[in-house]
Scaffold this motif. Structure first.
Motif, PDB file in Angstrom:
ATOM      1  N   ILE A  57       0.681  -1.191  -0.594  1.00  0.00           N
ATOM      2  CA  ILE A  57       0.058   0.302  -0.181  1.00  0.00           C
ATOM      3  C   ILE A  57       0.650   1.659   0.022  1.00  0.00           C
ATOM      4  N   VAL A  58       1.665   0.853   0.504  1.00  0.00           N
ATOM      5  CA  VAL A  58       2.941   2.680   0.863  1.00  0.00           C
ATOM      6  C   VAL A  58       3.251   2.863  -0.398  1.00  0.00           C
ATOM      7  N   GLN A  59       4.095   1.339  -1.178  1.00  0.00           N
ATOM      8  CA  GLN A  59       4.575   1.712  -2.067  1.00  0.00           C
ATOM      9  C   GLN A  59       3.773   2.011  -3.178  1.00  0.00           C
ATOM     10  N   LEU A  60       2.121   1.567  -3.271  1.00  0.00           N
ATOM     11  CA  LEU A  60       1.476   2.103  -3.977  1.00  0.00           C
ATOM     12  C   LEU A  60       0.602   3.767  -4.000  1.00  0.00           C
ATOM     13  N   VAL A  61       1.327   4.279  -3.222  1.00  0.00           N
ATOM     14  CA  VAL A  61       1.005   5.563  -2.561  1.00  0.00           C
ATOM     15  C   VAL A  61       2.228   6.400  -2.567  1.00  0.00           C
ATOM     16  N   SER A  62       3.461   5.939  -2.962  1.00  0.00           N
ATOM     17  CA  SER A  62       4.696   6.236  -3.446  1.00  0.00           C
ATOM     18  C   SER A  62       4.791   6.458  -5.141  1.00  0.00           C
ATOM     19  N   LYS A  63       4.099   5.821  -5.828  1.00  0.00           N
ATOM     20  CA  LYS A  63       3.665   5.734  -7.469  1.00  0.00           C
ATOM     21  C   LYS A  63       2.544   6.752  -7.777  1.00  0.00           C
ATOM     22  N   PRO A  64       2.170   7.057  -8.503  1.00  0.00           N
ATOM     23  CA  PRO A  64       1.075   7.960  -8.866  1.00  0.00           C
ATOM     24  C   PRO A  64       0.757   7.936 -10.013  1.00  0.00           C
ATOM     25  N   GLU A  65       1.703   7.000 -10.859  1.00  0.00           N
ATOM     26  CA  GLU A  65       1.679   6.399 -12.523  1.00  0.00           C
ATOM     27  C   GLU A  65       0.817   5.283 -11.885  1.00  0.00           C
ATOM     28  N   LEU A  66       0.694   4.305 -10.795  1.00  0.00           N
ATOM     29  CA  LEU A  66      -0.091   2.881 -10.715  1.00  0.00           C
ATOM     30  C   LEU A  66      -1.235   4.148 -10.410  1.00  0.00           C
ATOM     31  N   TYR A  67      -1.800   5.054  -9.871  1.00  0.00           N
ATOM     32  CA  TYR A  67      -2.903   5.154  -9.113  1.00  0.00           C
ATOM     33  C   TYR A  67      -4.202   4.601  -9.878  1.00  0.00           C
ATOM     34  N   GLY A  68      -5.485   4.361  -9.635  1.00  0.00           N
ATOM     35  CA  GLY A  68      -6.507   4.649 -10.139  1.00  0.00           C
ATOM     36  C   GLY A  68      -6.326   2.826 -10.913  1.00  0.00           C
ATOM     37  N   GLY A  69      -5.829   2.224 -10.430  1.00  0.00           N
ATOM     38  CA  GLY A  69      -5.930   1.124 -10.437  1.00  0.00           C
ATOM     39  C   GLY A  69      -5.996  -0.193  -9.347  1.00  0.00           C
ATOM     40  N   ARG A  70      -6.916  -1.898 -10.041  1.00  0.00           N
ATOM     41  CA  ARG A  70      -7.561  -2.680  -8.569  1.00  0.00           C
ATOM     42  C   ARG A  70      -6.584  -3.621  -8.216  1.00  0.00           C
ATOM     43  N   TYR A  71      -6.211  -3.410  -7.171  1.00  0.00           N
ATOM     44  CA  TYR A  71      -4.663  -4.414  -6.823  1.00  0.00           C
ATOM     45  C   TYR A  71      -5.683  -5.733  -5.986  1.00  0.00           C
ATOM     46  N   THR A  72      -4.993  -7.224  -6.564  1.00  0.00           N
ATOM     47  CA  THR A  72      -5.020  -8.299  -5.419  1.00  0.00           C
ATOM     48  C   THR A  72      -4.264  -8.402  -4.752  1.00  0.00           C
ATOM     49  N   LEU A  73      -3.894  -8.354  -3.786  1.00  0.00           N
ATOM     50  CA  LEU A  73      -2.834  -8.682  -2.651  1.00  0.00           C
ATOM     51  C   LEU A  73      -2.812 -10.160  -2.473  1.00  0.00           C
ATOM     52  N   THR A  74      -1.849 -10.915  -2.956  1.00  0.00           N
ATOM     53  CA  THR A  74      -1.830 -11.945  -2.757  1.00  0.00           C
ATOM     54  C   THR A  74      -1.248 -12.629  -2.363  1.00  0.00           C
ATOM     55  N   GLY A  75      -0.722 -13.955  -1.401  1.00  0.00           N
ATOM     56  CA  GLY A  75       0.894 -14.908  -1.860  1.00  0.00           C
ATOM     57  C   GLY A  75       0.494 -15.793  -3.351  1.00  0.00           C
ATOM     58  N   GLU A  76       1.881 -16.652  -3.100  1.00  0.00           N
ATOM     59  CA  GLU A  76       1.815 -17.075  -4.604  1.00  0.00           C
ATOM     60  C   GLU A  76       1.068 -18.567  -4.701  1.00  0.00           C
ATOM     61  N   LYS A  77       0.918 -18.626  -3.675  1.00  0.00           N
ATOM     62  CA  LYS A  77      -0.657 -20.260  -3.672  1.00  0.00           C
ATOM     63  C   LYS A  77      -1.595 -19.670  -2.831  1.00  0.00           C
ATOM     64  N   ALA A  78      -2.067 -20.698  -2.756  1.00  0.00           N
ATOM     65  CA  ALA A  78      -3.773 -20.931  -2.459  1.00  0.00           C
ATOM     66  C   ALA A  78      -3.453 -22.032  -1.766  1.00  0.00           C
ATOM     67  N   TYR A  79      -3.550 -22.651  -1.046  1.00  0.00           N
ATOM     68  CA  TYR A  79      -3.459 -24.206  -0.064  1.00  0.00           C
ATOM     69  C   TYR A  79      -4.620 -24.474   0.294  1.00  0.00           C
ATOM     70  N   SER A  80      -4.882 -25.671   0.028  1.00  0.00           N
ATOM     71  CA  SER A  80      -5.672 -26.408   0.716  1.00  0.00           C
ATOM     72  C   SER A  80      -5.493 -26.668   1.905  1.00  0.00           C
ATOM     73  N   MET A  81      -6.288 -27.374   3.091  1.00  0.00           N
ATOM     74  CA  MET A  81      -6.775 -27.233   4.578  1.00  0.00           C
ATOM     75  C   MET A  81      -5.693 -28.103   4.845  1.00  0.00           C
ATOM     76  N   ASP A  82      -5.457 -29.348   4.224  1.00  0.00           N
ATOM     77  CA  ASP A  82      -4.824 -30.076   4.487  1.00  0.00           C
ATOM     78  C   ASP A  82      -3.501 -29.879   4.321  1.00  0.00           C
ATOM     79  N   GLU A  83      -3.009 -29.476   2.615  1.00  0.00           N
ATOM     80  CA  GLU A  83      -1.574 -28.142   3.243  1.00  0.00           C
ATOM     81  C   GLU A  83      -1.539 -27.812   3.730  1.00  0.00           C
TER      82      GLU A  83
END
Length: 287
Positions: free
Chosen positions: A182-208
């Motif tokens: 979020i702070v990086q977005l604040v510092s980069k006006p060229e990226l304003y106006g976007g829709r950003y979904t912040l996730t890890g690099e993998k989704a885990y099953s409950m067994d995992e």
């Protein structure tokens, strides 16, 4: 740059404030908080603290004056109608104060078919901003990784992972990584106006997830979920919250919490911290 952060004494707000102090001069930062005493430690570091209750539009209007970028963190209030009323006040206050950029810190569970009981608010907020006079950016956070470390001792005692998520998968990200992005977005006006979904690099099953928690905790944990009703009654503090929490795992059971994107890297240039690495570091702090 004049940056205002709401909810700055909450768990995510504190992380965002700390990240902002590393990126900007404290003189550029304003904290809009309900209880200024809770932000006194930030004031001692040169940050401006202004009192503003989400239910008081006049206070928010004054707190938002001369703001270039506003980071809005919703309260933890429920039901939805409470958060919606608070957000209405914030949007109107931001319009009156002529905030240049409104960054909404939302949640991944905003789908029209999502059974999570707070989903209606997270679906409403982007639509409300679209109908406003504001320039805005949208952040959608995946599930916080942080509570897993806090709950791990209980899970170790039980020897089981309880979440009623069925065969669904969940992507996680830490509050530290969210704050950094979020702070990086604040510092980069060229990226304003976007829709950003912040996730890890993998989704885990409950067994995992159970396997990861077993390795981190050093003791076997199996995925043996409670029923939604049992889970809701077990974790019903404050009263009514258990049902809300159970509905979140119902959403996970529909694979509505499994989204994985590269948006974190797009905003920061880095990879998000891997879940197991994060849990090892956090769990070790309490052992």
């Amino acid at each position: 740059m004049n940056l205002t952060i709401t909810g700055a004494t909450g768990q995510l707000g504190t992380k965002i404030t700390e990240a902002a102090i590393k990126c900007f001069s404290p003189a550029e930062i304003v904290l809009s908080v309900r209880n200024p005493q809770k932000a006194a430690h930030f004031a001692k570091r040169g940050v401006t603290v202004r009192k503003a209750d989400y239910n008081n539009m006049q206070e928010m209007t004054e707190a938002f004056r001369n703001t270039d970028v506003l980071v809005y963190i919703p309260s933890t209030s429920f039901p939805n109608t409470v958060r919606i009323a608070e957000f209405e006040n914030a949007v109107e206050a931001a319009e009156i104060a002529k905030v240049s950029q409104f960054i909404f810190a939302g949640f991944i569970a905003d789908h029209e078919n999502n059974p999570f009981k707070m989903s209606p608010f997270f679906g409403y907020a982007p639509r409300r901003l679209a109908s406003s006079k504001l320039n805005y950016s949208l952040i959608r956070d995946a599930m916080y990784a942080d509570p897993l470390a806090a709950y791990l001792p209980e899970l170790l005692d039980r020897g089981r992972l309880l979440y009623p998520a069925g065969e669904g998968k969940i992507s996680f990200i830490s509050r530290d990584d969210i704050a950094h992005a979020i702070v990086q977005l604040v510092s980069k006006p060229e990226l304003y106006g976007g829709r950003y979904t912040l996730t890890g690099e993998k989704a885990y099953s409950m067994d995992e997830l159970a396997q990861i928690l077993s390795r981190v905790g050093g003791s076997p944990i199996r995925y043996v979920p409670m029923t939604p009703e049992e889970f809701a009654s077990t974790y019903d503090e404050p009263q009514g919250f258990g049902e809300v929490l159970a509905s979140l795992y119902a959403a996970a059971g529909k694979n509505l919490m499994a989204e994985v994107t590269q948006d974190y890297e797009r905003l920061t240039g880095d990879k998000p911290e891997e879940l197991e690495s994060f849990l090892v570091r956090e769990f070790s702090k309490g052992t």
